[in-house]
Design an enzyme around this catalytic site. Structure first.
Site, short mmCIF file in Angstrom:
data_model
loop_
_atom_site.label_atom_id
_atom_site.label_comp_id
_atom_site.label_asym_id
_atom_site.label_seq_id
_atom_site.Cartn_x
_atom_site.Cartn_y
_atom_site.Cartn_z
N LYS A 95 15.39 72.82 31.48
CA LYS A 95 15.42 74.27 31.28
C LYS A 95 16.00 74.71 29.93
O LYS A 95 15.30 74.64 28.92
CB LYS A 95 16.14 74.93 32.45
CG LYS A 95 15.41 74.61 33.78
CD LYS A 95 15.90 75.42 34.94
CE LYS A 95 15.43 74.89 36.27
NZ LYS A 95 14.26 75.53 36.82
N TYR A 118 17.42 70.95 45.31
CA TYR A 118 16.10 70.55 44.82
C TYR A 118 16.30 69.83 43.50
O TYR A 118 17.07 70.28 42.65
CB TYR A 118 15.21 71.78 44.63
CG TYR A 118 13.85 71.48 44.02
CD1 TYR A 118 12.87 70.82 44.76
CD2 TYR A 118 13.55 71.87 42.72
CE1 TYR A 118 11.62 70.55 44.21
CE2 TYR A 118 12.30 71.60 42.16
CZ TYR A 118 11.34 70.94 42.91
OH TYR A 118 10.11 70.68 42.36
N ASP A 141 23.07 66.65 38.76
CA ASP A 141 21.83 67.27 38.29
C ASP A 141 22.14 68.67 37.76
O ASP A 141 22.30 69.62 38.52
CB ASP A 141 20.81 67.32 39.44
CG ASP A 141 19.49 67.96 39.01
OD1 ASP A 141 19.36 68.33 37.82
OD2 ASP A 141 18.60 68.08 39.87
N1 PMP Z 1 16.68 69.81 39.25
C1 PMP Z 1 17.06 71.07 39.48
C2 PMP Z 1 18.49 71.35 39.85
C3 PMP Z 1 16.14 72.10 39.37
O1 PMP Z 1 16.53 73.36 39.61
C4 PMP Z 1 14.81 71.81 39.01
C5 PMP Z 1 13.75 72.88 38.87
N2 PMP Z 1 14.03 74.11 39.34
C6 PMP Z 1 14.46 70.46 38.78
C7 PMP Z 1 15.43 69.50 38.90
C8 PMP Z 1 13.07 70.09 38.40
O2 PMP Z 1 12.79 70.52 37.11
P1 PMP Z 1 11.28 70.74 36.62
O3 PMP Z 1 10.77 71.94 37.37
O4 PMP Z 1 11.42 70.95 35.14
O5 PMP Z 1 10.53 69.51 36.95
#
Ligand code: PMP
Length: 421
Positions: A262, A139, A234
């Protein structure tokens, strides 16, 4: 009297502001949190929970860490947002770069979704190609090109994974199985010259926690290089979570672009993308790829991020890793004694609890875990006062504030919960 959850559902869609919080995967009623301190959160009924959600990985020093709170208050007193450049944004970017030297140039944004969405646009602008590759079960936030499911054949481009995503957008995303070097090689041999970028979670944390195989990581580097596609790593979840330099340092990755979120915001809305200077300089205002944000580099969020990053050292991660190891090994042993098929893994402050005999290596294997057993375990733990992520497809998180007492308490509760399964 309607419950507060019912009340919330009258006004908020599903009663929540992000889907997983509704407990759809486990059933039941989510507690509404009023405050947190250290390893714990409390709900409206003043019930205390030892927290392993930790704002989905954003919280690494425990809730309401005093230095972070002080920094936030001090920044807020000087003004909440300017929409003009501030010195602290530069300091935070430099601090990030020290740990993540692959980020030669950086742009601060407000969410992980924004970071990956921009990275994709930038990769497309830079390579002048439209297609991207992502992996099943990874994701990367909810931008249209990333909300795509695998197509009907092994090497067909994707279909929308959400209503509202146009077919014409999904058609540009090829979804491949995670950890499958051969599938990646095949895709590149067929479509190599059309691929702008491959985006990957270097440790998959959105299908529980799946560790990458070396051959898969090698193939990511080899194929993207050979075909002049960009490698977008990512690390929104794994960055500053599994190690100071994230998975990139642990596995010696060489990303063209890297995304963070995060932890770098310390619980405030802050994320970043960065990478090779020649690629990053394609972003506006220097280059033709547009991106902007009213609240980008917000001074209060930046202050929180700086206060957190200043406390993170290699030693910090050794301590964190020993906590998560103690918990995962303890739970595995208890499950063995209770006769429950279970195993676990941990890296730094990130943990995978698997209701299966061996750790899953792909989304297919993650889906084969014993969901029913997990649901029973989740609710037994919640009842006793441990808040795990409310889905078997999520990683769990631990913070430096989870002391021996919190870990012992968790294990005590888990022992009796596992016996009931
Ligand atoms: N990339 C990864 C690997 C994630 O785990 C997440 C959110 N869990 C996101 C992108 C998206 O981040 P956000 O919820 O801050 O939009």
């Amino acid at each position: 009297m309607p419950s507060f959850f019912e009340h919330a559902q009258q006004i908020l869609v599903g009663g929540v502001n992000s889907p997983v919080r509704m407990f759809t995967a486990v059933g039941g009623t989510p507690p509404f949190i009023t405050h947190g301190k250290g390893p714990c959160v409390w709900d409206r009924e003043e019930k205390k929970y030892i927290d392993y959600v930790c704002s989905w990985g954003a919280i690494i020093l425990g809730h309401a860490d005093q230095k972070t709170v002080d920094a936030v208050i001090s920044a807020a007193q000087k003004g909440l947002s300017f929409g003009m450049p501030t010195e602290s944004e530069v300091l935070l970017a430099e601090k990030i770069q020290q740990a993540m030297p692959a980020m030669e140039k950086i742009r601060l944004v407000s969410s992980g979704t924004e970071a990956t969405m921009t990275a994709i646009r930038l990769a497309r602008g830079h390579t002048q190609r439209d297609n991207i590759i992502k992996f099943e079960g990874c994701y990367h936030g909810h931008a249209d090109p990333l909300l795509v499911a695998a197509g009907s054949g092994a090497l067909t481009f994707g279909r929308p994974n959400s209503a509202g995503v146009p077919e014409s957008v999904a058609r540009h995303t090829l979804v491949l199985p995670y950890n499958d070097a051969k599938a990646l090689q095949k895709a590149f041999s067929e479509y190599g010259s059309t691929i702008a970028a491959v985006i990957v979670e270097p440790i998959a944390g959105n299908m529980n926690m799946i560790l990458p195989k070396k051959a898969f990581l090698d193939a990511l580097h080899e194929e993207t290089r050979r075909h002049h596609a960009l490698l977008i790593v990512d690390e929104v979840m794994s960055g500053f979570r599994v190690a100071l330099g994230g998975a990139t340092a642990l596995y010696k990755l060489e990303p063209d672009l890297l995304t963070l979120g995060k932890v770098i915001g310390g619980g405030m809305p802050l994320a970043a993308l960065g990478g090779k200077k020649a690629i990053m300089d394609n972003l506006a205002p220097l280059g033709p790829v547009y991106q902007a944000g009213t609240l980008s580099g917000n001074p209060v969020a930046v202050a929180a991020g700086l206060a957190v990053l200043e406390q993170l050292t290699p030693r910090f991660y050794e301590n964190l890793a020993s906590k998560s190891k103690c918990l995962t090994e303890g739970l595995t042993e208890m499950a063995r004694q209770a006769g429950v098929p279970f195993c676990a893994a941990s890296l730094g402050g990130m943990m995978g609890f698997y209701f299966s005999k061996t750790p899953p290596e792909s989304f297919q294997e993650a889906k084969a875990m014993d969901l029913e057993r997990f649901r029973r375990f989740f609710h037994a733990m919640l009842e006793k006062g441990v808040h795990l992520p409310p889905s078997l497809f999520e990683a769990s998180f631990i913070t430096s504030a989870h002391d021996d007492h919190a870990i012992d308490e968790t294990m005590g509760m888990a022992e009796s919960a596992l016996r009931l399964l």
